[in-house]
Design an enzyme around this catalytic site. Sequence first.
Site, short mmCIF file in Angstrom:
data_model
loop_
_atom_site.label_atom_id
_atom_site.label_comp_id
_atom_site.label_asym_id
_atom_site.label_seq_id
_atom_site.Cartn_x
_atom_site.Cartn_y
_atom_site.Cartn_z
N ARG A 104 2.12 4.40 -1.76
CA ARG A 104 2.84 3.87 -0.41
C ARG A 104 4.04 4.87 -0.29
O ARG A 104 5.05 4.16 -0.46
CB ARG A 104 3.02 2.50 -0.47
CG ARG A 104 2.24 1.58 -0.04
CD ARG A 104 0.82 1.40 -0.30
NE ARG A 104 0.07 1.02 0.85
CZ ARG A 104 -0.06 -0.36 0.93
NH1 ARG A 104 0.32 -1.18 0.15
NH2 ARG A 104 -1.06 -0.82 1.97
N TYR A 146 5.13 -3.55 -3.56
CA TYR A 146 4.30 -4.58 -3.80
C TYR A 146 4.84 -5.72 -4.67
O TYR A 146 5.85 -5.41 -5.12
CB TYR A 146 3.12 -3.87 -4.74
CG TYR A 146 1.87 -3.15 -4.06
CD1 TYR A 146 1.21 -3.57 -3.03
CD2 TYR A 146 2.00 -1.84 -4.65
CE1 TYR A 146 0.30 -2.72 -2.57
CE2 TYR A 146 0.90 -0.92 -3.74
CZ TYR A 146 0.04 -1.43 -3.01
OH TYR A 146 -0.78 -0.71 -2.35
N ASP A 198 -3.36 6.16 4.63
CA ASP A 198 -3.48 5.02 3.78
C ASP A 198 -4.34 3.92 4.38
O ASP A 198 -4.21 3.14 5.44
CB ASP A 198 -2.10 4.17 3.93
CG ASP A 198 -1.96 3.15 2.99
OD1 ASP A 198 -2.82 2.64 2.55
OD2 ASP A 198 -0.67 2.45 3.07
N SER A 219 -3.79 0.12 4.50
CA SER A 219 -2.94 -0.24 5.72
C SER A 219 -3.67 -0.65 6.87
O SER A 219 -3.52 -1.13 7.47
CB SER A 219 -1.61 0.50 6.03
OG SER A 219 -0.81 0.64 5.01
N GLN A 232 1.32 7.53 4.56
CA GLN A 232 1.23 6.63 5.52
C GLN A 232 -0.15 6.63 6.40
O GLN A 232 -0.81 6.12 6.54
CB GLN A 232 2.45 6.37 6.31
CG GLN A 232 3.06 4.98 5.89
CD GLN A 232 4.58 4.74 6.52
OE1 GLN A 232 4.68 5.57 7.53
NE2 GLN A 232 5.00 3.88 6.24
#
Length: 373
Positions: free
Chosen positions: A121, A229, A129, A132, A126
């Site tokens: 992360r 997290y 990912d 996500s 991004q």
Amino acid sequence: MRIAVLAERAAGESRVAVTPETVRKFLALGAEVAVERGAGETASIADADYEAAGATLGLATQVVQGASIVLGVQAPEPNLLAGVAPGAQVAALFDPFTHGDRVQAYATAGLEAWSMELMPRITRAQSMDVLSSQSNLAGYKAVLAAANQYGRAFPMMMTAAGTVSAARVFVMGVGVAGLQAIATARRLGAQVSATDVRSATREQIQSLGAKPVFVENVAGIEGEGSGGYASEMSEEYQRAQAELVSSHLAKQDIVITTALIPGRRAPRLISDAQIATMRPGSVIYDLAVAQGGNVEGSVADQVVERHRVTIMGYSNTPALLPADSSALFARNLLNFLSAFWDKETGRPVLDEEIGTAVRLTQGGTVVHERLKG
Ligand code: NAD
């Protein structure tokens, strides 16, 4: 260099790992793309669309022949990959801490497995990912599915026949899915509240026009914690949370739970006794059902009723929006491979940080730190 894409074989998996858009972009990088016939069918992509984009189509056994890279949504069973180039790289969801046997089979077959759910992360990853991109759609769809199940309306309606009051929606776990669930429920006109263990989410909840519901007397997780997290909370926190949630839950019509702790069973947030206090006709959607569930009594891929409350537990919510979830998943894979594309060799070469995070097997052995031994 050939990239192969098979039709997904897991039950309920309607997504596909490439789209005509990403096929074109892989071709522009100098790769050849082979897609199994019918692979895009459930995501509304016809074979002809792949052909028009420049892919070659064939049977599974033909498609994998000589492929150096295989892309999947769920990792294909290694026996489907007979005939790939030696040391071929496979990028997909491996769920490696549950399916250790499959990881071992990949090692034995000399394949290099790249587990997309282990993408770090970090800002530069991004766009790669998949957790996500898929959670975002899942948060949206969970609210729509719950709204559809609910026998009342979401927005307040003032009609000549009387007033319909707004639904009260409570979102538990405000990561990517939870934020989208809040935004979606707000767009539908519900009164929304939300909770998380990470205090950083309080402002995010408020900025979406929802009410934060937080344990105040026991410390939660400040800031973003490791990689953003959550971790397992103390017993004292869990007790305080259960008390707070109990009084709040009894007043809710719709509850969307999304709470996860990486590498562990999902935390239990709602007990059967708490469900019994909810208004008949209320709906709970447990987005964590595949990881053990946040809700007592939720069952994977079933809609069950307890105390006249409906509990919905789809284990693969992104697959309920197969066209969009495939488009985003495929772009994540394209962004991943193209970021590391080595022009000289015409194939991706991962850097140390991301390679170490996602690589499960290489050179005939399991190489991921968390899986070794
Ligand atoms: P997740 O799916 O792991 O968990 C969902 C949410 O549940 C999290 O917000 C978590 O704090 C919460 N939760 C866990 N235990 C709980 C409990 N007992 N009670 C209530 N809530 C609980 O989370 P996610 O959606 O993957 O996001 C995790 C974090 O990563 C967020 O901070 C997000 O902004 C961040 N993120 C960063 C990037 C990036 O920089 N590349 C990408 C995506 C997400």
